[in-house]
Scaffold this active site. Structure first.
Site, PDB file in Angstrom:
ATOM      1  CG  MET A   1      -2.024  -1.064   1.157  1.00  0.00           C
ATOM      2  SD  MET A   1      -3.119  -1.060   2.607  1.00  0.00           S
ATOM      3  CE  MET A   1      -2.071  -1.929   3.796  1.00  0.00           C
TER       4      MET A   1
ATOM      5  CB  CYS B   1      -1.854   0.091  -9.433  1.00  0.00           C
ATOM      6  SG  CYS B   1      -2.064   1.815  -8.925  1.00  0.00           S
TER       7      CYS B   1
ATOM      8  CG  HIS C   1      -8.220  -6.267  -5.158  1.00  0.00           C
ATOM      9  ND1 HIS C   1      -7.791  -5.056  -4.679  1.00  0.00           N
ATOM     10  CD2 HIS C   1      -9.536  -6.343  -4.818  1.00  0.00           C
ATOM     11  CE1 HIS C   1      -8.788  -4.426  -4.086  1.00  0.00           C
ATOM     12  NE2 HIS C   1      -9.862  -5.206  -4.169  1.00  0.00           N
TER      13      HIS C   1
ATOM     14  CG  ASN D   1      -6.140  -8.179  -2.006  1.00  0.00           C
ATOM     15  OD1 ASN D   1      -5.835  -7.296  -2.795  1.00  0.00           O
ATOM     16  ND2 ASN D   1      -6.334  -7.913  -0.729  1.00  0.00           N
TER      17      ASN D   1
ATOM     18  CG  ASP E   1     -14.636  -6.763   0.452  1.00  0.00           C
ATOM     19  OD1 ASP E   1     -14.022  -5.684   0.352  1.00  0.00           O
ATOM     20  OD2 ASP E   1     -15.688  -7.009  -0.165  1.00  0.00           O
TER      21      ASP E   1
END
Length: 384
Positions: free
Chosen positions: A27, A111, A181, A213, A215
């Site tokens: 991050m 990203c 994700h 990935n 939640d």
């Protein structure tokens, strides 16, 4: 807090054995050495650096070279690279390997930030399937014995999904694992992650670990994700913001030894103070470290009885003594507030049309003009 438990499930990524199947997601502006060390003090897993731009690394940008440093206590060491040019990424990988900067390298294809996707990087790049495969192939070769993994999203939007094809391409190229994700770039961080997509990827990619990935706000969520999708591990991002002890909960949930946390206000205050102290050490500048921890105030004290004056003071503190004075005013015995401290934290936003290069979706191939335009994607400094 009660935490569901699951059978012990260690995770192997190349030669790296992890006692628990947990990875800290990169991050920007968050997962520097200070935060990684703090998370590691509470739990176990693989802790990945914030995103490093490959060209900035090759050019030895001063701030980038600082970001790739690890504290002596960090092992295994992990760096995430971002880029769009196979040769530049391979050169960056070779530097990391030759100079012994890391034990694991991850490539960012997830990203969704407009300044990245509008130049064809991040979550936009797997649409150009040959380029994606070329990047992963060259990076794996450059990495040698260092395991190299891929983190991606489902695709650009629901009409342009790439995760199955990209996952298989990464597997064929020799990646040691893939992480998904479970949102598209267009969903950004909104709504709910599509855990079913993680299960689909697990069924499609069978020879290397598949990590999920999205939640994971609690250890219970991690256990449920692995049970629902049969994935091999979880990647935790926003759920640990202001809660580095989540990694202790995760370790306990997956059968590792961990000290139970009683998250009283005093406990949280001590964690916040430790974070500030580590940031001061990382920046080697008390003012800089205390300014950087300000972004974490709301996350740490979410749901706790901390008055507006103290919150405002912490968001303006410029010294550890100032922080100590403010934290000393708290009711340290105030109990964990339950649901008020749970749930989503960090950015969410709304679905949005992904910023893309002109005519990006018209072809899966890269033309000469598009290739020239994409080089600008690597001009940004790392961490953003």
């Amino acid at each position: 807090m009660t935490v569901a438990t699951a059978p012990a499930r260690p995770l192997r990524i190349g030669p790296i054995d992890l006692d628990v199947p947990v990875v800290l997601a990169p991050m920007a502006g968050i997962t520097n050495t200070a935060f990684r060390r703090l998370c590691r003090e509470y739990g176990a897993g693989l802790y990945v650096s914030e995103m490093i731009t490959s060209r900035a690394l090759v050019e030895r940008n001063e701030s980038t070279m600082r970001l790739i440093r690890h504290h002596e206590s960090e092992t295994p060491r992990s760096i995430q690279l971002y880029g769009v040019d196979p040769a530049t990424i391979a050169d960056a990988v070779r530097i990391i390997v030759a100079e012994d900067h890391a034990d694991h390298i991850d490539l960012n294809f997830g990203c969704p930030v407009p300044k990245v996707t509008r130049r064809g990087g991040g979550a936009a790049l797997p649409w150009k399937n040959r380029l994606f495969a070329d990047i992963v192939t060259q990076a794996v070769k450059a990495a040698g014995d260092i395991p190299l993994t891929v983190k991606m999203r489902k695709g650009i939007d629901h009409d342009h999904l790439t995760f199955i094809e990209a996952g298989r391409a990464a597997e064929d190229a020799g990646a040691a694992a893939v992480a998904l994700h479970a949102r598209t770039a267009g969903e950004y961080y909104s709504g709910h992650a599509d855990w079913n997509a993680i299960g689909e990827l697990k069924q499609a990619v069978t020879s290397i670990p598949v990590l999920g990935n999205g939640d994971i706000w609690s250890a219970d969520d991690a256990v449920r994700m692995m049970e629902q999708t049969d994935c091999d591990g979880v990647v935790v991002g926003r759920g640990c913001l202001g809660r580095p002890w989540l990694f202790g909960d995760l370790a306990a949930a997956f059968g590792a030894e961990s000290t139970p946390v009683d998250a009283t206000l005093g406990f949280v205050a001590d964690a916040f103070r430790r974070h500030a102290e580590l940031l001061v050490e990382f920046f080697d500048d008390e003012d800089h470290g205390c300014r950087d921890v300000r972004k974490h105030v709301a996350w740490y004290f979410k749901g706790y009885p901390v008055g507006g004056d103290i919150r405002t003071g912490l968001a303006m503190a410029s010294s550890l003594q100032h922080i100590d004075d403010l934290l000393g005013q708290l009711d340290r015995d105030a109990p964990y507030p339950g649901a008020d401290a749970e749930g989503q934290r960090g950015r969410a936003g709304r679905p949005k049309r992904t910023a893309l290069p002109d005519k990006w979706l018209e072809s899966r191939e890269i033309g000469e003009s598009t290739s020239e335009m994409m080089r600008g994607a690597e001009t940004e400094n790392s961490g953003g």
